[in-house]
Scaffold this motif. Structure first.
Motif, PDB file in Angstrom:
ATOM      1  N   UNK A 134       0.963   5.896 -11.955  1.00 59.06           N
ATOM      2  CA  UNK A 134       0.340   4.840 -11.131  1.00 59.06           C
ATOM      3  C   UNK A 134       0.221   5.267  -9.668  1.00 59.06           C
ATOM      4  N   UNK A 135       0.452   6.550  -9.422  1.00 55.67           N
ATOM      5  CA  UNK A 135       0.501   7.068  -8.052  1.00 55.67           C
ATOM      6  C   UNK A 135      -0.769   6.741  -7.263  1.00 55.67           C
ATOM      7  N   UNK A 136      -1.927   7.022  -7.839  1.00 54.33           N
ATOM      8  CA  UNK A 136      -3.189   6.817  -7.125  1.00 54.33           C
ATOM      9  C   UNK A 136      -3.445   5.344  -6.837  1.00 54.33           C
ATOM     10  N   UNK A 137      -3.210   4.508  -7.845  1.00 56.99           N
ATOM     11  CA  UNK A 137      -3.437   3.069  -7.684  1.00 56.99           C
ATOM     12  C   UNK A 137      -2.497   2.489  -6.636  1.00 56.99           C
ATOM     13  N   UNK A 138      -1.209   2.904  -6.696  1.00 51.42           N
ATOM     14  CA  UNK A 138      -0.223   2.408  -5.724  1.00 51.42           C
ATOM     15  C   UNK A 138      -0.577   2.856  -4.309  1.00 51.42           C
ATOM     16  N   UNK A 139      -1.041   4.102  -4.188  1.00 52.51           N
ATOM     17  CA  UNK A 139      -1.416   4.629  -2.867  1.00 52.51           C
ATOM     18  C   UNK A 139      -2.587   3.830  -2.283  1.00 52.51           C
ATOM     19  N   UNK A 140      -3.543   3.439  -3.120  1.00 55.13           N
ATOM     20  CA  UNK A 140      -4.677   2.633  -2.660  1.00 55.13           C
ATOM     21  C   UNK A 140      -4.215   1.262  -2.156  1.00 55.13           C
ATOM     22  N   UNK A 141      -3.285   0.651  -2.903  1.00 60.09           N
ATOM     23  CA  UNK A 141      -2.761  -0.659  -2.511  1.00 60.09           C
ATOM     24  C   UNK A 141      -2.002  -0.566  -1.184  1.00 60.09           C
ATOM     25  N   UNK A 142      -1.246   0.521  -1.015  1.00 59.97           N
ATOM     26  CA  UNK A 142      -0.500   0.729   0.232  1.00 59.97           C
ATOM     27  C   UNK A 142      -1.467   0.871   1.400  1.00 59.97           C
ATOM     28  N   UNK A 143      -2.545   1.612   1.183  1.00 63.87           N
ATOM     29  CA  UNK A 143      -3.565   1.780   2.230  1.00 63.87           C
ATOM     30  C   UNK A 143      -4.129   0.432   2.666  1.00 63.87           C
ATOM     31  N   UNK A 144      -4.386  -0.424   1.677  1.00 58.39           N
ATOM     32  CA  UNK A 144      -4.951  -1.741   1.988  1.00 58.39           C
ATOM     33  C   UNK A 144      -3.978  -2.579   2.800  1.00 58.39           C
ATOM     34  N   UNK A 145      -2.693  -2.507   2.457  1.00 57.54           N
ATOM     35  CA  UNK A 145      -1.677  -3.282   3.195  1.00 57.54           C
ATOM     36  C   UNK A 145      -1.607  -2.813   4.647  1.00 57.54           C
ATOM     37  N   UNK A 146      -1.583  -1.493   4.834  1.00 52.16           N
ATOM     38  CA  UNK A 146      -1.507  -0.937   6.189  1.00 52.16           C
ATOM     39  C   UNK A 146      -2.770  -1.269   6.979  1.00 52.16           C
ATOM     40  N   UNK A 147      -3.921  -1.178   6.320  1.00 45.27           N
ATOM     41  CA  UNK A 147      -5.184  -1.514   6.988  1.00 45.27           C
ATOM     42  C   UNK A 147      -5.222  -2.982   7.397  1.00 45.27           C
TER      43      UNK A 147
END
Length: 463
Positions: free
Chosen positions: A123-136
């Motif tokens: 789930x690395x890629x999906x989790x990384x995308x979600x983290x990006x959205x939170x930071x953004x």
């Protein structure tokens, strides 16, 4: 059926072990067969599959000849959960019979960690995308387009409303986040507060470990999950938020189920110092021997195959591979109770290390001591090299000290190398500047170690 590619052949397993362990061909051969037999058992299609039990192994050899390393590397080759326990710890004051089950619980814990790491990777890629959205969202809060609001422009590339402008800004910042350009910038995030560290024993302290863990888990599950604000760099935020987002994407019930199955079918438990609980290792007939035999009888059902309750569920130990080891200087394998002897049908005697073995240990393994020291010096931008004659001299020195004082096997190389190079490590980088080159010659080795070898008082070498 398991894919044949997932499991190495016995020869391939030995080849992998050879990269880290010198000699001990017989031991490597037997553990390789034991590992491959697991793949064979899991690919048996008939009902007899459940009756095929592993041939547990008893390694006999002095300290420092590679017993633990063989078992540990075997687990890494197989990507299998592994735990090590010293049998002598069960004879200590305060020993309780159920404590022997703790090694099985430790194995399940390792298995859970392995499965979680595997799921995290999925789930690395999906989790990384979600983290990006939170930071953004923290850096540039999204805006909703207002009805009827627009900006006219003759240039089609110009944003037509506030929402489009916001989205383009977010995309630019997304690239900066991915490239690490904003890693040092601090932001405020919400993270889960750490769970309380234990609640202490209840009542008169008679609850066993699994019951206590289960009760703590149940009570912690009933408590509301708290979060707290933390001001951290974006680099740290990525790590903290990734763990939380990955945990949300993973089905933990599935993790537990897979972990139990993995531990049951591929787990390896290494029982060291088993000779310390043999009856011949103490006085006969009374005193400590009663405790030693009691430990053996407590170990027996687990090695034979039993059900152990863990906080992740019940695990059956029938197909776990047990590797026991001991020096057997005072006692001998026949001093173990017959029932336990019968559960370790494969006996392997490991050879004592020779001067030539010491030389190969310094030079050949992927994690050789010489390579470790070279890496340490390189961290200070200092080049370290060993002449071949120097390696022979170090090997001969270590072997001589083992002969005169106490044979602690390959561990002696650590003390010899430490004495040889500690002065240099102390001088870097104050005296020995970066970009310097150090050459370890035979003369240097003789100069620093010869006097100590001739000195009969070698107490500083005893670990």
């Amino acid at each position: 059926m398991l894919d044949n590619k997932e499991y190495l052949t016995p020869r391939q397993i030995v080849a992998e072990l050879d990269k880290y362990i010198i000699g001990q061909k017989d031991a490597k051969k037997n553990v390789a067969i034991a590992l491959r037999n697991r793949w064979r058992r899991m690919n048996v299609s008939s009902e007899i599959q459940g009756d095929i039990i592993p041939n547990n192994i008893l390694m006999i050899g002095a300290t420092g000849v590679g017993k633990t390393e063989i078992a540990r590397r075997l687990a890494k080759v197989a990507n299998a959960p592994f735990t090590k326990v010293e049998a002598s710890k069960f004879t200590e004051v305060g020993y309780v019979g159920r404590d022997v089950e703790s090694m099985v619980r430790d194995l399940v814990e390792q298995s859970v960690n392995l499965v979680k790491a595997q799921k995290n990777e999925e789930v690395k890629e999906k989790a990384a995308e979600l983290v990006e959205e939170i930071i953004l969202d923290i850096l540039i809060p999204p805006v909703k387009s207002k009805s009827g609001f627009s900006v006219s422009s003759s240039d089609e590339s110009t944003p037509t409303n506030e929402a489009e402008l916001n989205e383009k800004t977010r995309e630019r910042f997304r690239e900066k986040i991915r490239n690490g350009e904003l890693d040092d910038r601090k932001i405020e995030i919400n993270v889960k507060a750490p769970a309380p560290v234990g609640m202490g024993m209840i009542g008169n302290g008679m609850m066993d470990e699994s019951s206590m863990i289960g009760l703590q888990d149940m009570l912690s599950g009933m408590m509301p999950k708290k979060s707290k604000k933390r001001k951290v760099t974006i680099a740290d935020a990525k790590k903290l938020l990734f763990e939380e987002e990955a945990a949300r994407l993973i089905d933990f019930d599935e993790v537990k189920e897979e972990a139990i199955k993995k531990a049951q079918n591929t787990g390896i438990i290494f029982i060291d110092e088993i000779d310390k609980i043999a009856s011949g290792s103490g006085k006969n007939g009374s005193g400590p021997d009663v405790s030693r035999e009691g430990v053996q009888r407590d170990l027996l059902p687990i090695v034979e195959g039993s059900s152990v309750n863990t906080k992740y569920g019940i695990i059956h130990t029938d197909h776990i591979l047990f590797i026991a080891a001991g020096a057997f200087h005072v006692s001998k394998p026949s001093d173990l109770i017959p029932e336990l002897q019968g559960r370790f049908p494969i006996r392997v005697e490991l050879n004592s290390l020779t001067k030539d073995d010491f030389y190969k240990i310094l030079k050949d393994p992927k994690n050789a001591l010489t390579k470790q020291y070279e890496a340490l010096f390189m961290a200070e931008e200092v080049s370290l090299e060993f002449q071949d004659e120097a390696l022979h001299e170090i090997a001969e020195t270590a072997f001589a000290i083992n002969e005169e004082v106490e044979n602690i096997g390959a561990r002696r190389l650590h003390t010899v190398m430490s004495h040889l190079l500690n002065d240099f490590l102390f001088d870097v980088p104050d005296v020995i500047q970066p970009n310097a080159k150090l050459m370890v010659t035979r003369d240097l080795v003789k100069e620093r170690l010869d006097g100590l070898v001739k000195n009969k008082d070698l107490s500083q070498y005893i670990l």
